[in-house]
Motif scaffolding. Structure first.
Motif, short mmCIF file in Angstrom:
data_model
loop_
_atom_site.label_atom_id
_atom_site.label_comp_id
_atom_site.label_asym_id
_atom_site.label_seq_id
_atom_site.Cartn_x
_atom_site.Cartn_y
_atom_site.Cartn_z
N PHE A 29 -58.93 -77.25 58.18
CA PHE A 29 -58.02 -77.74 57.15
C PHE A 29 -58.32 -79.19 56.78
O PHE A 29 -57.98 -79.62 55.67
CB PHE A 29 -56.57 -77.55 57.60
CG PHE A 29 -56.04 -76.20 57.23
CD1 PHE A 29 -55.24 -76.03 56.11
CD2 PHE A 29 -56.37 -75.09 57.98
CE1 PHE A 29 -54.79 -74.78 55.75
CE2 PHE A 29 -55.91 -73.83 57.64
CZ PHE A 29 -55.11 -73.66 56.51
N VAL A 43 -50.06 -81.05 49.67
CA VAL A 43 -49.66 -80.74 51.05
C VAL A 43 -48.96 -79.39 51.11
O VAL A 43 -49.23 -78.57 51.99
CB VAL A 43 -48.75 -81.85 51.60
CG1 VAL A 43 -48.18 -81.47 52.96
CG2 VAL A 43 -49.51 -83.18 51.70
N LEU A 85 -50.34 -76.14 53.22
CA LEU A 85 -49.51 -75.59 54.30
C LEU A 85 -49.15 -74.14 54.03
O LEU A 85 -49.13 -73.31 54.95
CB LEU A 85 -48.24 -76.43 54.46
CG LEU A 85 -48.37 -77.72 55.27
CD1 LEU A 85 -47.05 -78.46 55.30
CD2 LEU A 85 -48.85 -77.43 56.68
N THR A 86 -48.87 -73.83 52.76
CA THR A 86 -48.58 -72.44 52.40
C THR A 86 -49.79 -71.55 52.68
O THR A 86 -49.66 -70.43 53.19
CB THR A 86 -48.19 -72.34 50.92
OG1 THR A 86 -47.04 -73.16 50.68
CG2 THR A 86 -47.88 -70.90 50.52
N GLY A 106 -52.00 -72.13 54.98
CA GLY A 106 -52.07 -71.99 56.43
C GLY A 106 -51.11 -70.93 56.95
O GLY A 106 -51.47 -70.13 57.82
N ILE A 107 -49.89 -70.91 56.41
CA ILE A 107 -48.91 -69.90 56.82
C ILE A 107 -49.38 -68.51 56.40
O ILE A 107 -49.28 -67.54 57.16
CB ILE A 107 -47.53 -70.22 56.21
CG1 ILE A 107 -46.99 -71.52 56.81
CG2 ILE A 107 -46.56 -69.07 56.46
CD1 ILE A 107 -45.75 -72.06 56.12
N VAL A 129 -50.20 -73.46 62.72
CA VAL A 129 -49.75 -74.11 61.48
C VAL A 129 -49.61 -75.62 61.70
O VAL A 129 -49.94 -76.42 60.82
CB VAL A 129 -48.42 -73.50 60.99
CG1 VAL A 129 -47.91 -74.22 59.75
CG2 VAL A 129 -48.60 -72.01 60.70
N ASP A 151 -52.94 -77.00 61.53
CA ASP A 151 -53.32 -77.08 60.11
C ASP A 151 -52.76 -78.36 59.49
O ASP A 151 -53.46 -79.08 58.76
CB ASP A 151 -52.78 -75.88 59.34
CG ASP A 151 -53.36 -74.56 59.83
OD1 ASP A 151 -54.40 -74.58 60.50
OD2 ASP A 151 -52.76 -73.51 59.53
N ALA A 152 -51.50 -78.66 59.82
CA ALA A 152 -50.85 -79.85 59.26
C ALA A 152 -51.54 -81.13 59.72
O ALA A 152 -51.69 -82.09 58.94
CB ALA A 152 -49.38 -79.87 59.67
N ILE A 181 -54.63 -81.44 57.60
CA ILE A 181 -54.28 -81.84 56.24
C ILE A 181 -53.95 -83.33 56.19
O ILE A 181 -54.39 -84.06 55.29
CB ILE A 181 -53.09 -81.01 55.73
CG1 ILE A 181 -53.50 -79.54 55.60
CG2 ILE A 181 -52.59 -81.53 54.39
CD1 ILE A 181 -52.32 -78.59 55.40
#
Length: 319
Positions: free
Chosen positions: A49, A77, A81-82, A84-85, A103, A106-107, A110
């Motif tokens: 990510f 962002v 994130l969406t 990633g989910i 997740v 992932d954040a 990012i």
């Protein structure tokens, strides 16, 4: 017309590249044969990510940070994130695990990508600060593999003692409803810990493991997701206290890091007398089913009990 067509083609290529980047986590997988590689496989989410975030920012030529561009960066962002989910949801349908921790990783990636991209547009102190934050976020993402390496080193150093419960034991875990409690037989204040003098284990005044179980198939507990080498040793011995007047049985389950693929395991039942016992297992027998270079799970369990009960373990060691 040609200019408009070219712009449309470039936009289409950007969208396809973005779709490709989103698909990478679905097929890229590091074989998780040990806790370290498993943790590294999880930390790879942050790297993917980070790369994805930088790629999106560069490909779509996102603006420099400012009040006017705040909504664009919030959308940046939110969309990543969406994604990633969504990846976690898809993974749950293709035999991969879906976890909140992925997740969060992932954040972190990012956030590191955002700081790195912004650092290009600033100078001096702010550039140093943003780059430092990006490095810290990526370092946090790799805390799991670092901890797994440290744990592996500690496990190797403490052998031949697998666990004596006087110090912290790695990855204690109940199985099939087993409940684990480390208790100290030398504690005299029974009003605080009334269960600690429920047994009289002569000659043992140390910390031990109480394995409580309910009626069921194979309730018990032990050590799970710990990969360590038992090569060079001949026997696994365990002190077991059986708190009943009638004889009982103790099941022992051992498997290695390839169990999910091979389903090969060591499973044996051992007779217990009332009071203190010592159960010793020849590792030559274990080696017929388990790779001693990568033992991952060691479980002790009651065999199909019809009522709730308990047994006690201490001084699990190799000889």
């Amino acid at each position: 017309m040609c200019g408009g067509g070219g712009a449309g083609l470039r936009l289409m290529l950007k969208v396809w590249l973005l779709a490709f980047l989103c698909a990478v986590p679905l097929w890229l997988y590091i074989p998780a044969s040990t806790p370290f590689w498993e943790a590294l496989n999880n930390s790879a989410h942050a790297v993917l990510f980070f790369v994805m975030g930088l790629s999106v920012a560069v490909i779509f030529e996102l603006p420099r940070p400012s009040q006017k561009s705040a909504l664009i960066w919030l959308a940046f962002v939110f969309l990543l994130l969406t994604a990633g989910i969504a990846i976690e949801v898809v993974q749950s349908f293709i035999g991969r695990s879906a976890t909140v921790s992925d997740v969060l990783l992932d954040a972190l990636g990012i956030g590191a990508a955002l700081c790195t991209y912004w650092a290009v547009y600033v100078r001096g102190y702010w550039r140093v600060l943003l780059c430092s934050v990006a490095l810290v976020l990526l370092a946090i993402a790799f805390a799991g593999p670092a901890h797994a390496l440290l744990k592996a080193a500690q496990l190797k150093q403490q052998l031949p003692i697998v666990c004596n419960f006087d110090t912290a034991c790695p990855n204690l875990s109940g199985s099939d409803g087993g409940q684990l409690d480390v208790i100290n037989l030398s504690v005299s204040n029974t009003s605080i810990h009334p269960e600690q003098h429920a047994i009289v284990w002569r000659g043992n005044k140390s910390s031990i493991l109480r394995v409580g179980y309910r009626a069921g198939a194979f309730p018990g507990g032990g050590f799970d997701r710990v990969t360590v080498s038992w090569q060079g040793y001949n026997t696994l011995c365990t002190e077991v206290y059986w708190p009943y007047l009638t004889a009982g049985q103790l099941g022992v389950h051992i498997h290695d890091q390839d169990f999910s693929k091979t389903r090969q395991k060591f499973d044996r039942a051992y007779a217990l007398e009332a009071g203190a016992n010592q159960v010793c297992i020849a590792l030559s027998e274990v080696a017929k089913f388990v790779d001693l270079a990568g033992v991952k799970t060691l479980m002790y369990y009651s065999i199909r009990p019809i009522t709730a009960g308990e047994f006690y373990l201490d001084n699990i060691h190799l000889r």
